[in-house]
Scaffold this active site. Sequence first.
Site, PDB file in Angstrom:
ATOM      1  CE1 TYR A 180      -3.731   2.475   0.530  1.00 36.29           C
ATOM      2  CE2 TYR A 180      -2.221   3.477   2.107  1.00 36.29           C
ATOM      3  CZ  TYR A 180      -3.371   3.541   1.333  1.00 36.29           C
ATOM      4  OH  TYR A 180      -4.141   4.679   1.355  1.00 36.29           O
ATOM      5  CD  GLU A 181       2.152   3.485   3.997  1.00 44.98           C
ATOM      6  OE1 GLU A 181       2.327   4.542   3.366  1.00 44.98           O
ATOM      7  OE2 GLU A 181       1.392   3.401   4.982  1.00 44.98           O
ATOM      8  CB  THR A 182       6.070   1.026  -1.975  1.00 44.52           C
ATOM      9  OG1 THR A 182       5.630  -0.339  -2.108  1.00 44.52           O
ATOM     10  CG2 THR A 182       6.791   1.200  -0.648  1.00 44.52           C
TER      11      THR A 182
ATOM     12  NE  ARG B 197      -2.947   1.592   5.243  1.00 43.34           N
ATOM     13  CZ  ARG B 197      -1.681   2.004   5.297  1.00 43.34           C
ATOM     14  NH1 ARG B 197      -0.719   1.107   5.474  1.00 43.34           N
ATOM     15  NH2 ARG B 197      -1.371   3.282   5.183  1.00 43.34           N
TER      16      ARG B 197
END
Length: 265
Positions: A128-130, A244
């Site tokens: 999710y973050e990248t 997520r």
Amino acid sequence: MALTKIFLILLLSLLGLYSETVKSQNCDCAPNLCCSQFGYCGTTADYCGSTCQSGPCRVGGPPTGAGLVGNIVTQIFFNNIINQAGNGCAGKSFYTRDSFINATNTFPSFANTVTRREIATMFAHFTYETGHFCYIEEINGASRVMCDQNNRQYPCAPAKSYHGRGPLLLSWNFNYGACGQSLGLDLLRQPELVSSNPVVAFRTALWFWMKSVRPVLNQGFGATIRAISGFDCDGRNLGGVNARIGYYRDYCGQLGLDPGANITC
């Protein structure tokens, strides 16, 4: 008569050995120890190897989910994620499975006790973050200096930006300072190390993970969302939370796990 005594002594010795073996097989090892095929606790290959019964088993142990991180994060598992990033993504030529494994080797307390569920959780957040390992740093991050000038323990270096970098987007000078201190790196003066060295990038993520996320793992996936991005919880960013959760469910499926309860926040 003498032969009879010798026979009795041998018989009692064998019974004692049998009793001790049976007793030892009631394995009740500490969480960081493996239970061997004979029921003894330890950490070497004799305990954690192919005949390991329980604990942080390595190659060939029972399918409890515990084992060396490299046996869980296979090249296929990693490729299935990063291959979803576009060809123009900077992270596609930056992040590698080997760099992740090398980073975990500097965190033996993680590498020797990690489970499949923890990997599913961790890589859901990484994804999710990248953006499937597309981004090395947050989008438009350079425009956000993220310097807390009131923090005197970890003062900002001149002309340095502490925007999000790495798999969990390490942010703010106080996090760069504390993380660098823990890793033996001067990340206050060289925050760009996180976006130029993939092993360092993963090490910063592991530092944050061990400090803030692993302690709440037993509370369910939802608690890990709150630990990483609490401002998304309580209905403030349903799209982000659901994304997520979707990744987590996917990776649980790939690793043969049920997602469990308490997966939202």
